[in-house]
Each structure stands twice: as C-alpha cells, then as structure tokens.
Enzyme design. Structure first.
Site, mmCIF file in Angstrom:
data_model
loop_
_atom_site.group_PDB
_atom_site.id
_atom_site.type_symbol
_atom_site.label_atom_id
_atom_site.label_comp_id
_atom_site.label_asym_id
_atom_site.label_seq_id
_atom_site.Cartn_x
_atom_site.Cartn_y
_atom_site.Cartn_z
ATOM 1 N N ASP A 1 110.575 21.268 84.878
ATOM 2 C CA ASP A 1 109.829 21.393 86.135
ATOM 3 C C ASP A 1 110.626 20.630 87.415
ATOM 4 O OD1 ASP A 1 107.634 22.367 84.211
ATOM 5 O OD2 ASP A 1 106.914 20.551 84.502
ATOM 6 N N GLU B 1 102.284 30.374 87.410
ATOM 7 C CA GLU B 1 102.479 29.055 87.879
ATOM 8 C C GLU B 1 103.822 28.682 88.514
ATOM 9 O OE1 GLU B 1 101.569 27.286 84.263
ATOM 10 O OE2 GLU B 1 103.569 27.081 83.512
#
Length: 318
Positions: A16, A196
C-alpha cells in the site's frame, strides 16, 4: 522489456505504498508487515528512499479502536500542517459479515518536520454509515478539498465501494458522500467484490482516479475512473469508468496482483506509478498476512487522446 528505470522491487515488504513530493523532498509511507506502526522515510530523490532510514512516528495503542491492523497510511501536507490518514480496527476478528472492522483515523503534526515533530490524534473521520472503511486520500480540486475513500455500504453486496465528499477541515466531512464506483465487472469481483485504494492523477483537462479491485492475491488489479476537470465531481453521471482493468498480473514477468497504488512525479515532471505486487502466487494462508507485497515504481505514459497508459508490470531486476 524493462519499463522501469528503478530497481524492482524498489522497497521490499512494504504494501500500500504512498509517495509524496513536497518542497523538493520525497516522503514514503506504507503498510508494514506487522501492521502495528506508522513510519516515514524522506530523501531528496526518489532513488534515495530505498536506503533512507524509516522513522516511526506513531505506534498502535494497547487497546481501543486503533489497537489492531494499521493499514494503508497516507501522508499529506495541508495548509501548513502534516496529516496521516490510516485505517485501524479494535480487533483482528471478523464481524458478522465476515469482514474486518476498520475505520479511518487522522493524525496531525503542526511542526515543520514530520519525522521529528509531535503527532496528535484527531480521532476517527466519521462518515454517514458506521461500516468497514479504509484507504482514504485527499486532494484539492476546483478550489475545494476533497476526501476520497473506500467503504462498505449496508445495502450493496461486497466489501467496499469508492466514495467522494467535500471536507470542512482535514478530519471532518462537509458534504454528504457520493458513490463513484462499485464492484460490477467480473474482474472487480474475483475472490471478493472490492473497489478500494483510490488514487488521484490529473493530466490535461481530466482528473483520473485509479483504484484496486478483487482479492489481494494474483486477482488484484487496477481500474480507472475519470472526469472532465470542469465537471461537477459530485454528480456521479459525470464520471466515466473503464470497462477493463488498466494494470493487471503479468504471468510472463512473474508479477502478481499489482495494486494499491499512489502517484508521484520525477523532478522533470514525469508521472510515476507507485504500487505493490508479489513475485509468486504460492501463498500459505490469508494473502493479507503474507509480507512480500513489495513496493515497485513504474513510469506512466500518455496516449494521443490524453489517457494514461499503465502498461505491464516489469519483471524483477536489480
């Protein structure tokens, strides 16, 4: 063919990934395999981030709503202060819908240096429904500050959709959210129904949002939304959605599940895709707890119509 001028992986065991360029320095923040802390690296060059020492600026408390599974932080500089947006849960346990129980939280640092400054907790960033929530980012557009994130809707199947709202301040919403995208294509629904990790990129007369879809194994991939710069972003009909993913697993290059990206720029203005991917598919147990989603970088090019060309994830190379 190597389409990245940087070593691949760029930084190992950091998922991420988010890179911010501010005042000619580059800042790096990402999920750590232990999911227990927030750390920042800084360097005067992109390349320098690889060897920059990470500085821990916050650790999860022993109990409470932020005490487990610290996910996907982002670092932003807003009106002279620093902010970190991150997802956290009170437990590793799944809820009645077999989902994690994360909400979004905000830290603030008023000091000039975010690596040595004092960080204070601004608490949860509250949205209209109290459900699984993660992967927030923020950006300026049309003179307003916007909050862009992923959240579970009580009445929509799947894990998460992409939402947008105007902000009153860096930790409070001003407007009601609008949903920009939900999992609907087959490539968004492999393993889990997921939209997402939204990230914002502008080019020419368009604003783009990339996002990640499907389960976090080799099915993970990037989708794309876009809107004309002058159009009202709070009107969902003004948004366009690519019917196919724009960045996917490369079996030839042994790059699996590229996703959860951010964007930065080189000093000469080239757009850089910052993302994570694995170089194997043989994952034991939950992919979430496999630590080898490495940070990787790749240049983005633009076609004659002004659309981004993500290309193919390059193979590992030193």
């Amino acid at each position: 063919m190597n389409t990245s001028p940087w070593p691949n992986p760029f930084i190992e065991q950091r998922a991420d990934p988010f890179i911010l360029r501010h005042n000619d320095d580059y800042y790096f923040i990402a999920s750590v395999p232990e999911y227990d802390r927030l750390e920042i690296r800084r360097a005067p060059t992109l390349e320098g981030l690889r060897d920059a020492a990470p500085v821990v600026v916050w650790r999860k408390p022993a109990s409470g709503p932020m005490s487990e599974l610290i996910w996907a932080p982002e670092l932003h500089h807003i009106d002279g202060k620093w902010y970190i947006y991150y997802a956290a849960a009170a437990t590793k346990a799944l809820d009645a819908l077999n989902m994690f129980q994360h909400r979004m939280f905000v830290l603030e640092c008023a000091d000039a240096d975010p690596l040595t400054g004092r960080w204070t907790e601004k608490g949860q960033l509250v949205t209209p429904f109290d459900t699984f929530c993660l992967d927030a980012t923020t950006f300026l557009h049309q003179g307003k500050r916007w909050y862009l994130w992923a959240q579970k809707a009580p009445d929509i199947p799947g894990n998460s959709n992409i939402y947008l709202a105007e902000m009153a301040n860096p930790w409070t919403l001003k407007s009601a959210p609008v949903m920009l995208s939900k999992p609907e294509f087959a490539w968004e629904c492999r393993g889990f129904l997921v939209n997402e990790g939204p990230a914002v990129l502008t080019h020419g007369e368009r604003l783009f949002i990339s996002y990640s879809a499907s389960a976090t194994d080799e099915n993970y991939c990037l989708g794309l939304l876009w809107i004309d710069m002058a159009a009202d972003p709070m009107q969902p009909e003004n948004w366009h959605k690519a019917p196919q993913p724009v960045f996917t697993t490369s079996y030839e290059n042994r790059q699996y599940g590229p996703g959860h990206n951010s964007f930065t720029k080189t000093p000469d203005g080239q757009d850089v895709l910052v993302y994570h991917a694995r170089n194997y598919t043989e994952i034991e147990g939950d992919p979430l707890y496999d630590p080898n989603r490495h940070t990787r970088l790749k240049l983005i090019t633009w076609d004659a119509d002004g659309m981004p060309v993500f290309g193919t994830p390059p193979a590992d190379h030193p």
